[in-house]
Design an enzyme around this catalytic site. Structure first.
Site, short mmCIF file in Angstrom:
data_model
loop_
_atom_site.label_atom_id
_atom_site.label_comp_id
_atom_site.label_asym_id
_atom_site.label_seq_id
_atom_site.Cartn_x
_atom_site.Cartn_y
_atom_site.Cartn_z
CG ASN A 1 -1.88 -1.08 1.23
OD1 ASN A 1 -1.70 -1.97 1.09
ND2 ASN A 1 -3.44 -0.77 1.20
CB VAL B 1 0.23 6.85 1.05
CG1 VAL B 1 -0.33 6.08 2.24
CG2 VAL B 1 1.53 7.15 1.18
CB CYS B 2 -3.10 2.47 -1.41
SG CYS B 2 -2.39 2.99 -3.15
CG LEU B 3 -3.80 4.50 4.15
CD1 LEU B 3 -3.21 5.44 5.15
CD2 LEU B 3 -4.15 3.19 4.87
CB THR C 1 -5.20 6.84 -2.24
OG1 THR C 1 -5.00 6.26 -0.76
CG2 THR C 1 -4.85 8.37 -2.27
#
Length: 447
Positions: A85, A92-94, A99
């Site tokens: 992530n 930043v994949c959250l 995202t």
């Protein structure tokens, strides 16, 4: 609305900077609170353990209605993906950042903020980060277990190489071959900082330089332990295994070389020790010029000595060769404790850039204690609001020594062997107490 946004960001920054969380740090330039840098120190018992991971936050005028933009900076120039992530390009994949798709209720809300984002990112740095990859639960079990192990191994290696070693080498001007030059700013950081610098600034914003140096001294033996563990699991020259989710431009590639990492870690330790020793000469030069910091430290020294006399505190403090930048402290063990009867010499060195650079402290008398590293560096927490007060540092050191029932906190793991015994079984604790008493007795015999 814009004023409310700035007020909210300022309040969050202030609250984070005042707390004693040892794994999170935030900072911004005074001219622009909308551009924030943050540091996450990798959690214990994960492949990220005690690594220094930096992120940039950009807050819009619509904050907190909308989340900030978050970018990972510790990516080795866009060449290293530290997590399924956390991409090599800094993405930043959250779900709370919008995202990444998430379940209902996991999206951003105005009740969240800077700290909740940092904690969410920190939660990605788990003991098995491979599990963060979508579809993990459907993976082939045998192949999946091998991938998990391979992934952990290379994250541990690159955490040391990139987040710790490269960062400290840049700060200290230490080259990979061990030679030392004048420290130069990291160009990647410089480019990322250009949009948050004021017109008069010619250097990148590096607010965590001193923190990382001091924490390196705390965690040095843990880094060496990670190297030892790595050597037992992989051979030097072995190529990293590419994970199924890694693409050509979003991967973590390289070869293991723990022997080289150990050599570079030791060179950094030598450079830090030499830097600390150099502060004494810089201090004497500053004293002759009646430098403001020299005058301030001289005054503080006199005040601390007087306050100890007034309070009938037995510990003794002297200046080394009349240098206000080097304080020699004699600590007498607290009666009716395991430290009773001990006599310990402690050296506290100050930089001419104090308090921007915090003092470095070392026990010159050996003491087997879970809050003192094998080389004598104590793990203590001076109040964040009193960083410029030398007395608060001394008090914090004594409190760390004498605390009888501390809360378990792996972020204070500065002496791996003592820490393990202190927090182990009842028999382990008895062994810890025996070794502590033995070192106390030795301190008396050495006097």
């Amino acid at each position: 609305m814009a004023d409310q946004s700035v007020f909210r960001i300022t309040k969050e920054l202030s609250e984070l900077q005042k707390n004693s969380d040892l794994s999170l740090a935030v900072a911004c330039r005074d001219i622009d609170v909308r551009n924030v840098k943050a540091m996450i120190i990798g959690p214990h018992e994960t492949p990220y353990e005690f690594g220094f991971f930096e992120f940039s936050f950009k807050f819009g005028k619509d904050y907190p209605r909308k989340s900030p933009t978050v970018t990972a900076i510790t990516t080795n120039g866009g060449r290293c993906r530290f997590n399924p992530n956390i991409y090599a390009n800094g993405r930043v994949c959250l779900s709370i950042l919008g995202t990444w798709r998430g379940e209902r209720g996991e999206e951003w809300s105005a009740a969240q903020g800077l700290e909740s984002i940092l904690i969410s990112i920190q939660s990605l740095m788990s003991a098995n980060p491979y599990e963060n990859e979508p579809g993990f639960e459907d993976a082939n079990e045998a192949q999946d277990k091998k991938c998990q192990k391979d992934y952990v191994q290379k994250i541990r290696h690159e955490t040391l190489r990139i987040s710790v070693i490269q960062r400290l080498e840049e700060y200290l001007g230490v080259q990979p071959d061990g030679s030392v030059s004048t420290p130069v700013p990291n160009q990647e950081d410089y480019d990322l900082d250009m949009d948050v610098m004021d017109d008069d600034s010619s250097a990148p914003f590096e607010p965590f330089r001193d923190l990382c140096k001091r924490r390196f001294l705390w965690y040095y033996d843990s880094y060496l332990a990670a190297v030892k563990k790595g050597k037992e699991e992989v051979k030097d020259g072995q190529v990293f295994t590419r994970m199924p989710f890694e693409g050509s431009s979003n991967t973590m590639e390289g070869k293991f070389n723990y022997t080289e990492l150990e050599r570079r870690l030791r060179n950094i330790k030598k450079a830090l020790d030499a830097e600390t020793e150099g502060w004494a000469a810089e201090g004497l030069a500053a004293k002759t010029k009646d430098n403001t910091v020299a005058v301030n430290l001289q005054r503080q020294f006199e005040q601390v000595v007087q306050s100890f006399k007034d309070a009938d505190i037995p510990h003794n403090i002297e200046l080394e060769d009349g240098n206000p930048f080097v304080w020699n402290i004699t600590y007498f063990g607290k009666p009716m404790t395991n430290l009773d009867g001990g006599l310990f010499r402690i050296k506290m060195c100050f930089s001419t850039r104090f308090p921007e650079e915090q003092p470095r402290v070392k026990f010159e008398t050996r003491l087997f204690h879970h809050r003192i590293s094998p080389d004598g560096t104590p793990c203590y927490f001076a109040p964040p609001t009193r960083r410029e007060d030398a007395k608060s540092h001394i008090q914090a050191i004594i409190e760390a020594l004498e605390e009888e029932t501390p809360a378990y906190d792996p972020r204070t793991l500065v002496h791996p062997e003592a820490f393990k015994l202190f927090w182990g079984s009842a028999e382990d604790r008895r062994m810890y107490n025996r070794r502590l008493r033995r070192s106390v007795q030795q301190s008396i015999e050495d006097c």
